[in-house]
Design a protein around this motif. Structure first.
Motif, PDB file in Angstrom:
ATOM      1  N   MET A   1       0.678  -1.311  -0.017  1.00 33.98           N
ATOM      2  CA  MET A   1       0.052   0.086  -0.069  1.00 33.98           C
ATOM      3  C   MET A   1       0.691   1.166  -0.019  1.00 33.98           C
ATOM      4  O   MET A   1       1.979   1.408   0.477  1.00 33.98           O
ATOM      5  CB  MET A   1      -0.898   0.024   1.236  1.00 33.98           C
ATOM      6  N   LYS A   2       0.218   2.261  -0.751  1.00 37.74           N
ATOM      7  CA  LYS A   2       1.043   3.594  -0.733  1.00 37.74           C
ATOM      8  C   LYS A   2      -0.108   4.562  -0.295  1.00 37.74           C
ATOM      9  O   LYS A   2      -1.080   4.316  -0.253  1.00 37.74           O
ATOM     10  CB  LYS A   2       1.293   3.825  -2.064  1.00 37.74           C
ATOM     11  N   ALA A   3       0.540   5.713   0.171  1.00 33.14           N
ATOM     12  CA  ALA A   3      -0.366   6.769   0.765  1.00 33.14           C
ATOM     13  C   ALA A   3      -0.092   7.797  -0.372  1.00 33.14           C
ATOM     14  O   ALA A   3       0.805   8.162  -0.756  1.00 33.14           O
ATOM     15  CB  ALA A   3       0.327   7.379   2.088  1.00 33.14           C
ATOM     16  N   PHE A   4      -1.347   8.341  -0.570  1.00 31.87           N
ATOM     17  CA  PHE A   4      -1.604   9.600  -1.452  1.00 31.87           C
ATOM     18  C   PHE A   4      -2.406  10.698  -0.965  1.00 31.87           C
ATOM     19  O   PHE A   4      -3.237  10.679  -0.001  1.00 31.87           O
ATOM     20  CB  PHE A   4      -2.351   9.217  -2.715  1.00 31.87           C
ATOM     21  N   GLN A   5      -2.082  12.056  -1.165  1.00 29.09           N
ATOM     22  CA  GLN A   5      -2.772  13.229  -0.961  1.00 29.09           C
ATOM     23  C   GLN A   5      -3.682  13.599  -2.082  1.00 29.09           C
ATOM     24  O   GLN A   5      -2.876  13.764  -3.467  1.00 29.09           O
ATOM     25  CB  GLN A   5      -1.909  14.217  -0.503  1.00 29.09           C
ATOM     26  N   VAL A   6      -4.858  13.595  -2.119  1.00 22.19           N
ATOM     27  CA  VAL A   6      -5.877  14.095  -3.339  1.00 22.19           C
ATOM     28  C   VAL A   6      -6.177  15.619  -3.043  1.00 22.19           C
ATOM     29  O   VAL A   6      -6.767  15.838  -1.732  1.00 22.19           O
ATOM     30  CB  VAL A   6      -6.718  13.292  -3.422  1.00 22.19           C
ATOM     31  N   VAL A   7      -6.165  16.275  -3.850  1.00 25.04           N
ATOM     32  CA  VAL A   7      -6.599  17.778  -4.042  1.00 25.04           C
ATOM     33  C   VAL A   7      -7.371  17.989  -5.102  1.00 25.04           C
ATOM     34  O   VAL A   7      -7.377  17.700  -6.037  1.00 25.04           O
ATOM     35  CB  VAL A   7      -5.402  18.844  -3.772  1.00 25.04           C
ATOM     36  N   GLY A   8      -8.751  18.667  -4.583  1.00 22.16           N
ATOM     37  CA  GLY A   8      -9.639  18.996  -5.589  1.00 22.16           C
ATOM     38  C   GLY A   8     -10.834  19.933  -5.203  1.00 22.16           C
ATOM     39  O   GLY A   8     -10.679  20.466  -4.312  1.00 22.16           O
ATOM     40  N   SER A   9     -12.070  19.867  -5.700  1.00 20.82           N
ATOM     41  CA  SER A   9     -13.175  20.386  -5.529  1.00 20.82           C
ATOM     42  C   SER A   9     -14.301  19.804  -5.818  1.00 20.82           C
ATOM     43  O   SER A   9     -14.283  18.764  -6.788  1.00 20.82           O
ATOM     44  CB  SER A   9     -13.239  21.839  -5.849  1.00 20.82           C
ATOM     45  N   PHE A  10     -15.500  20.053  -5.151  1.00 23.62           N
ATOM     46  CA  PHE A  10     -16.641  19.529  -5.679  1.00 23.62           C
ATOM     47  C   PHE A  10     -18.016  20.576  -5.576  1.00 23.62           C
ATOM     48  O   PHE A  10     -17.749  21.806  -4.954  1.00 23.62           O
ATOM     49  CB  PHE A  10     -17.110  18.430  -4.757  1.00 23.62           C
ATOM     50  N   ALA A  11     -18.835  20.330  -6.403  1.00 23.66           N
ATOM     51  CA  ALA A  11     -19.906  21.176  -6.414  1.00 23.66           C
ATOM     52  C   ALA A  11     -20.758  21.398  -5.168  1.00 23.66           C
ATOM     53  O   ALA A  11     -21.288  20.216  -4.442  1.00 23.66           O
ATOM     54  CB  ALA A  11     -20.941  20.833  -7.612  1.00 23.66           C
ATOM     55  N   ASP A  12     -20.905  22.474  -4.418  1.00 27.74           N
ATOM     56  CA  ASP A  12     -21.626  22.728  -3.128  1.00 27.74           C
ATOM     57  C   ASP A  12     -23.031  23.304  -3.843  1.00 27.74           C
ATOM     58  O   ASP A  12     -22.899  23.628  -5.114  1.00 27.74           O
ATOM     59  CB  ASP A  12     -21.022  23.460  -2.223  1.00 27.74           C
ATOM     60  N   THR A  13     -23.801  23.664  -3.240  1.00 29.26           N
ATOM     61  CA  THR A  13     -25.194  24.523  -3.582  1.00 29.26           C
ATOM     62  C   THR A  13     -24.786  25.939  -4.197  1.00 29.26           C
ATOM     63  O   THR A  13     -25.439  26.043  -5.122  1.00 29.26           O
ATOM     64  CB  THR A  13     -26.184  24.752  -2.250  1.00 29.26           C
ATOM     65  N   ARG A  14     -24.041  26.516  -3.538  1.00 35.43           N
ATOM     66  CA  ARG A  14     -23.508  27.979  -4.354  1.00 35.43           C
ATOM     67  C   ARG A  14     -22.391  28.066  -4.774  1.00 35.43           C
ATOM     68  O   ARG A  14     -22.257  28.866  -5.839  1.00 35.43           O
ATOM     69  CB  ARG A  14     -23.798  28.858  -3.238  1.00 35.43           C
ATOM     70  N   LYS A  15     -21.304  27.241  -4.426  1.00 33.39           N
ATOM     71  CA  LYS A  15     -20.117  27.482  -4.894  1.00 33.39           C
ATOM     72  C   LYS A  15     -19.430  26.152  -4.952  1.00 33.39           C
ATOM     73  O   LYS A  15     -19.747  25.302  -5.000  1.00 33.39           O
ATOM     74  CB  LYS A  15     -19.154  28.646  -4.250  1.00 33.39           C
ATOM     75  N   ARG A  16     -17.994  26.208  -5.495  1.00 33.42           N
ATOM     76  CA  ARG A  16     -17.163  25.134  -5.338  1.00 33.42           C
ATOM     77  C   ARG A  16     -16.351  24.948  -4.232  1.00 33.42           C
ATOM     78  O   ARG A  16     -15.929  25.916  -3.549  1.00 33.42           O
ATOM     79  CB  ARG A  16     -15.998  25.182  -6.547  1.00 33.42           C
ATOM     80  N   GLN A  17     -16.619  23.678  -3.544  1.00 32.35           N
ATOM     81  CA  GLN A  17     -16.179  23.377  -2.289  1.00 32.35           C
ATOM     82  C   GLN A  17     -14.727  22.800  -2.427  1.00 32.35           C
ATOM     83  O   GLN A  17     -14.412  21.533  -3.001  1.00 32.35           O
ATOM     84  CB  GLN A  17     -17.000  22.778  -1.428  1.00 32.35           C
TER      85      GLN A  17
END
Length: 74
Positions: free
Chosen positions: A1-17
């Motif tokens: 197993m390896k460890a990863f950090q994932v960065v991004g955003s998702f659609a919230d009701t009014r903006k990107r979270q």
């Protein structure tokens, strides 16, 4: 197993979270699948609402999540 950090955003009701999450998996494809599954179930999101911008492999010293640290064996 390896460890990863994932960065991004998702659609919230009014903006990107924005989000940043540490997960463990065998490869980058499995990491993306796991993050989509976790965020989809936790926030009731569809896969197309989640944008992953960066996936970075972490060394054992960089891991902050104790569950990921245990899964990796660090």
């Amino acid at each position: 197993m390896k460890a990863f950090q994932v960065v991004g955003s998702f659609a919230d009701t009014r903006k990107r979270q924005p989000f940043s999450i540490e997960v463990s998996a065998e490869n980058e494809e499995a990491v993306r699948e796991k993050v989509l599954s976790i965020l989809g179930s936790k926030h009731r999101l569809k896969r197309w609402e989640i944008d992953i911008t960066q996936v970075t492999e972490l060394s054992p010293e960089q891991i902050t999540n104790p569950v990921v640290k245990y899964e990796v064996g660090a």
